[in-house]
Design a protein around this motif. Structure first.
Motif, PDB file in Angstrom:
ATOM      1  N   SER A  32      41.611  48.504  32.326  1.00  0.00           N
ATOM      2  CA  SER A  32      41.617  47.280  32.685  1.00  0.00           C
ATOM      3  C   SER A  32      41.523  46.680  34.326  1.00  0.00           C
ATOM      4  O   SER A  32      42.249  47.319  34.894  1.00  0.00           O
ATOM      5  CB  SER A  32      42.227  46.386  32.105  1.00  0.00           C
ATOM      6  OG  SER A  32      42.482  44.801  31.775  1.00  0.00           O
ATOM      7  N   GLN A  56      35.630  49.856  30.677  1.00  0.00           N
ATOM      8  CA  GLN A  56      36.791  49.096  30.436  1.00  0.00           C
ATOM      9  C   GLN A  56      37.205  49.240  28.830  1.00  0.00           C
ATOM     10  O   GLN A  56      36.155  49.333  28.010  1.00  0.00           O
ATOM     11  CB  GLN A  56      37.204  47.996  30.570  1.00  0.00           C
ATOM     12  CG  GLN A  56      36.913  47.301  31.448  1.00  0.00           C
ATOM     13  CD  GLN A  56      37.286  46.175  31.933  1.00  0.00           C
ATOM     14  OE1 GLN A  56      37.595  45.535  32.747  1.00  0.00           O
ATOM     15  NE2 GLN A  56      37.504  44.999  31.165  1.00  0.00           N
ATOM     16  N   ARG A  60      40.846  42.843  28.753  1.00  0.00           N
ATOM     17  CA  ARG A  60      41.441  41.820  28.253  1.00  0.00           C
ATOM     18  C   ARG A  60      40.645  40.428  28.206  1.00  0.00           C
ATOM     19  O   ARG A  60      39.964  40.341  29.203  1.00  0.00           O
ATOM     20  CB  ARG A  60      42.568  42.010  28.942  1.00  0.00           C
ATOM     21  CG  ARG A  60      43.369  43.444  29.582  1.00  0.00           C
ATOM     22  CD  ARG A  60      45.008  43.228  28.836  1.00  0.00           C
ATOM     23  NE  ARG A  60      45.221  42.267  30.588  1.00  0.00           N
ATOM     24  CZ  ARG A  60      45.839  42.481  31.299  1.00  0.00           C
ATOM     25  NH1 ARG A  60      46.790  44.083  30.988  1.00  0.00           N
ATOM     26  NH2 ARG A  60      46.296  42.201  32.733  1.00  0.00           N
ATOM     27  N   ARG A  62      41.592  36.347  26.967  1.00  0.00           N
ATOM     28  CA  ARG A  62      42.781  35.090  26.921  1.00  0.00           C
ATOM     29  C   ARG A  62      43.661  35.745  25.837  1.00  0.00           C
ATOM     30  O   ARG A  62      42.933  36.210  24.798  1.00  0.00           O
ATOM     31  CB  ARG A  62      42.442  33.678  26.987  1.00  0.00           C
ATOM     32  CG  ARG A  62      41.361  33.512  28.377  1.00  0.00           C
ATOM     33  CD  ARG A  62      41.393  32.227  28.587  1.00  0.00           C
ATOM     34  NE  ARG A  62      40.820  31.634  27.131  1.00  0.00           N
ATOM     35  CZ  ARG A  62      41.002  30.377  27.035  1.00  0.00           C
ATOM     36  NH1 ARG A  62      42.133  30.019  27.330  1.00  0.00           N
ATOM     37  NH2 ARG A  62      40.886  30.631  25.472  1.00  0.00           N
ATOM     38  N   ARG A  65      42.858  39.101  23.563  1.00  0.00           N
ATOM     39  CA  ARG A  65      42.013  39.137  23.210  1.00  0.00           C
ATOM     40  C   ARG A  65      41.057  40.250  24.105  1.00  0.00           C
ATOM     41  O   ARG A  65      41.707  40.571  25.223  1.00  0.00           O
ATOM     42  CB  ARG A  65      41.626  38.127  22.249  1.00  0.00           C
ATOM     43  CG  ARG A  65      41.255  37.053  21.687  1.00  0.00           C
ATOM     44  CD  ARG A  65      40.949  35.638  21.524  1.00  0.00           C
ATOM     45  NE  ARG A  65      40.806  34.943  22.723  1.00  0.00           N
ATOM     46  CZ  ARG A  65      40.962  34.002  22.174  1.00  0.00           C
ATOM     47  NH1 ARG A  65      41.500  32.940  21.617  1.00  0.00           N
ATOM     48  NH2 ARG A  65      40.829  33.262  23.375  1.00  0.00           N
ATOM     49  N   GLU A  68      34.744  42.873  25.453  1.00  0.00           N
ATOM     50  CA  GLU A  68      33.540  44.420  25.027  1.00  0.00           C
ATOM     51  C   GLU A  68      33.093  44.768  26.283  1.00  0.00           C
ATOM     52  O   GLU A  68      32.583  43.862  27.082  1.00  0.00           O
ATOM     53  CB  GLU A  68      33.181  44.101  23.761  1.00  0.00           C
ATOM     54  CG  GLU A  68      33.815  44.515  22.863  1.00  0.00           C
ATOM     55  CD  GLU A  68      31.983  43.846  21.197  1.00  0.00           C
ATOM     56  OE1 GLU A  68      31.100  43.826  21.633  1.00  0.00           O
ATOM     57  OE2 GLU A  68      32.467  44.069  19.998  1.00  0.00           O
ATOM     58  N   ASN A 119      36.911  28.418  29.789  1.00  0.00           N
ATOM     59  CA  ASN A 119      36.505  29.780  30.334  1.00  0.00           C
ATOM     60  C   ASN A 119      35.155  30.684  30.081  1.00  0.00           C
ATOM     61  O   ASN A 119      35.010  31.590  30.497  1.00  0.00           O
ATOM     62  CB  ASN A 119      37.771  31.051  30.515  1.00  0.00           C
ATOM     63  CG  ASN A 119      37.638  31.409  29.527  1.00  0.00           C
ATOM     64  OD1 ASN A 119      38.013  30.261  27.871  1.00  0.00           O
ATOM     65  ND2 ASN A 119      37.735  32.992  29.243  1.00  0.00           N
ATOM     66  N   LYS A 135      27.288  33.478  24.244  1.00  0.00           N
ATOM     67  CA  LYS A 135      28.233  33.734  25.481  1.00  0.00           C
ATOM     68  C   LYS A 135      27.940  34.441  26.308  1.00  0.00           C
ATOM     69  O   LYS A 135      27.428  36.157  25.738  1.00  0.00           O
ATOM     70  CB  LYS A 135      29.713  34.194  24.869  1.00  0.00           C
ATOM     71  CG  LYS A 135      30.739  34.236  25.994  1.00  0.00           C
ATOM     72  CD  LYS A 135      32.211  34.123  25.746  1.00  0.00           C
ATOM     73  CE  LYS A 135      33.544  34.750  26.708  1.00  0.00           C
ATOM     74  NZ  LYS A 135      34.413  33.807  26.112  1.00  0.00           N
ATOM     75  N   ASN A 160      27.975  39.957  30.538  1.00  0.00           N
ATOM     76  CA  ASN A 160      27.152  40.573  30.153  1.00  0.00           C
ATOM     77  C   ASN A 160      25.679  40.853  31.246  1.00  0.00           C
ATOM     78  O   ASN A 160      25.205  40.286  31.091  1.00  0.00           O
ATOM     79  CB  ASN A 160      26.652  40.021  28.400  1.00  0.00           C
ATOM     80  CG  ASN A 160      28.586  40.166  28.316  1.00  0.00           C
ATOM     81  OD1 ASN A 160      28.976  41.081  28.228  1.00  0.00           O
ATOM     82  ND2 ASN A 160      28.032  38.899  27.434  1.00  0.00           N
TER      83      ASN A 160
HETATM   84  C1  BT5 Z   1      37.650  35.774  28.192  1.00  0.00           C
HETATM   85  O1  BT5 Z   1      38.588  35.572  26.952  1.00  0.00           O
HETATM   86  O2  BT5 Z   1      36.611  35.856  27.823  1.00  0.00           O
HETATM   87  C2  BT5 Z   1      37.836  37.181  29.588  1.00  0.00           C
HETATM   88  C3  BT5 Z   1      37.383  37.513  29.510  1.00  0.00           C
HETATM   89  C4  BT5 Z   1      37.618  38.722  31.370  1.00  0.00           C
HETATM   90  C5  BT5 Z   1      37.307  39.693  30.888  1.00  0.00           C
HETATM   91  C6  BT5 Z   1      36.723  40.254  32.871  1.00  0.00           C
HETATM   92  S1  BT5 Z   1      36.144  41.960  32.401  1.00  0.00           S
HETATM   93  C7  BT5 Z   1      36.936  42.542  34.130  1.00  0.00           C
HETATM   94  C8  BT5 Z   1      38.673  41.800  33.849  1.00  0.00           C
HETATM   95  N1  BT5 Z   1      39.473  42.900  33.333  1.00  0.00           N
HETATM   96  C9  BT5 Z   1      39.795  42.894  32.129  1.00  0.00           C
HETATM   97  O3  BT5 Z   1      40.267  43.609  31.380  1.00  0.00           O
HETATM   98  N2  BT5 Z   1      39.311  41.453  31.721  1.00  0.00           N
HETATM   99  C10 BT5 Z   1      38.298  40.235  32.844  1.00  0.00           C
HETATM  100  P1  BT5 Z   1      38.878  34.752  25.532  1.00  0.00           P
HETATM  101  O4  BT5 Z   1      38.380  33.236  26.715  1.00  0.00           O
HETATM  102  O5  BT5 Z   1      39.859  35.055  24.853  1.00  0.00           O
HETATM  103  O6  BT5 Z   1      37.559  35.210  25.143  1.00  0.00           O
HETATM  104  C11 BT5 Z   1      37.626  36.519  24.279  1.00  0.00           C
HETATM  105  C12 BT5 Z   1      36.569  36.176  23.506  1.00  0.00           C
HETATM  106  O7  BT5 Z   1      35.236  36.805  23.637  1.00  0.00           O
HETATM  107  C13 BT5 Z   1      36.597  37.835  22.210  1.00  0.00           C
HETATM  108  O8  BT5 Z   1      37.719  37.343  21.054  1.00  0.00           O
HETATM  109  C14 BT5 Z   1      34.978  37.953  21.690  1.00  0.00           C
HETATM  110  O9  BT5 Z   1      35.278  36.769  20.096  1.00  0.00           O
HETATM  111  C15 BT5 Z   1      34.492  37.396  23.126  1.00  0.00           C
HETATM  112  N3  BT5 Z   1      33.760  38.752  24.281  1.00  0.00           N
HETATM  113  C16 BT5 Z   1      34.377  39.449  24.086  1.00  0.00           C
HETATM  114  N4  BT5 Z   1      33.712  40.444  24.866  1.00  0.00           N
HETATM  115  C17 BT5 Z   1      32.472  40.112  24.547  1.00  0.00           C
HETATM  116  C18 BT5 Z   1      31.375  40.389  25.129  1.00  0.00           C
HETATM  117  N5  BT5 Z   1      31.193  41.166  26.216  1.00  0.00           N
HETATM  118  N6  BT5 Z   1      30.819  39.271  25.431  1.00  0.00           N
HETATM  119  C19 BT5 Z   1      30.736  37.851  25.606  1.00  0.00           C
HETATM  120  N7  BT5 Z   1      31.873  37.345  24.479  1.00  0.00           N
HETATM  121  C20 BT5 Z   1      33.002  38.586  24.200  1.00  0.00           C
END
Ligand code: BT5
Length: 278
Positions: A32, A56, A60, A62, A65, A68, A119, A135, A160
């Motif tokens: 990550s 990755q 991660r 929030r 979670r 991807e 976010n 999203k 994305n």
């Molecule tokens: C986020 O969390 O949206 C925060 C994402 C942050 C990712 C970046 S990548 C670089 C840095 N390094 C890391 O390890 N993280 C940060 P949250 O609001 O908790 O949303 C997570 C949810 O979004 C998941 O449970 C899925 O439902 C959805 N999700 C996961 N991957 C996704 C994707 N690639 N595109 C759209 N939705 C996604």
């Protein structure tokens, strides 16, 4: 078209920032970028250090979670920041970064961006392609606190870009989208990363000199939930109310069924009770 690979040389060539990304780490694969930026911080890393990865293995989101990713399809990066130790770094940086990403996607691609507190960066369909709304980016701000307040913060962003629907897991396919899918064209990830980092630097400096008001204003103009009745999951349980906006400190204000206003620094909108705007 120029092959868009997120390596150090390509990024350094197009980056127009003063500070952000002047120290740069790039990885093909990493657990990550946020985790790496935190380890840098613990070793005394400088503000503005930028960590970028093509993939990755433990991205991660929030609250534990997952974010991807597929190799080479997205933009995944983290910035190491050293904000005012007394600041409310996590909520402020989360809102700030969501609006910075929104501005870039609007200005560069003319997209109609809507933000979901706190976010989620979502994009409405342009109408001339099969529905690809959803999203497109997420923000994860994390901070380390000591006795003197915030000692550092890490701002992680995932966007994305190249994904096709088949690149997302079954669970995500109907909720997630990518820039290529929305625009029907190939987006240059290196140029986009450089623009995102520049916008973040500009906005972060403005946050430091002017405070959070301009961020809240920008955020509200893209708020997907203003005036809607929502159910919020918080650490203390579920709360239902109508979204009124932000308090001056950046906390979300809900008007509850009893008519009282409540403020929330963090949480998750799990239900929007009217038809949502995107
Ligand atoms: C986020 O969390 O949206 C925060 C994402 C942050 C990712 C970046 S990548 C670089 C840095 N390094 C890391 O390890 N993280 C940060 P949250 O609001 O908790 O949303 C997570 C949810 O979004 C998941 O449970 C899925 O439902 C959805 N999700 C996961 N991957 C996704 C994707 N690639 N595109 C759209 N939705 C996604």
């Amino acid at each position: 078209m120029r092959k868009s690979v997120l390596n150090e040389k390509a990024i350094a060539e197009v980056l127009r920032t003063r500070r952000f990304g002047r120290i740069l780490y790039t990885f093909r694969t990493i657990d990550s970028t946020n985790a790496f930026a935190k380890s840098l911080a613990a070793r005394g890393g400088e503000e503005g250090a930028l960590v970028v990865a093509e993939h990755q293995t433990c991205g991660r989101g929030r609250w534990g979670r997952t974010w991807e990713s597929r190799p080479g399809k997205g933009i995944l990066f983290s910035l190491l920041l050293r904000p005012d130790p007394r600041s409310d770094a996590v909520p402020q940086l989360t809102l700030l970064a969501a609006t910075s990403v929104a501005l870039v996607l609007e200005n560069r691609f003319g997209l109609d961006v809507k933000l979901r507190w706190p976010n989620d960066v979502t994009v409405a369909d342009k109408g001339d392609l099969p529905s690809r709304a959803g999203k497109v980016a997420g923000v994860l701000a994390e901070a380390q606190r000591g006795s003197a307040g915030v000692s550092y913060a890490v701002l992680g962003i995932g966007v994305n870009v190249r994904q096709r629907p088949s690149d997302f897991s079954d669970a995500l396919r109907s909720k997630a989208t990518s820039l290529d899918a929305l625009l029907g064209e190939k987006v240059d990830r290196v140029a986009l990363l450089a623009e995102l980092v520049l916008q973040l630097e500009t906005d972060y400096l403005k946050l430091q000199s002017e405070g959070v008001d301009f961020v809240l204003d920008r955020w509200m103009r893209r708020n997907a939930m203003l005036g809607r009745s929502v159910t919020l999951k918080t650490a203390a349980g579920l709360e239902t109310g109508t979204v009124l906006g932000f308090h001056a400190d950046g906390r979300l204000v809900l008007s509850g069924p009893d008519g009282r206003n409540r403020r929330f620094a963090d949480g998750e909108v799990i239900e929007v009770h009217h038809a949502s705007g995107y």
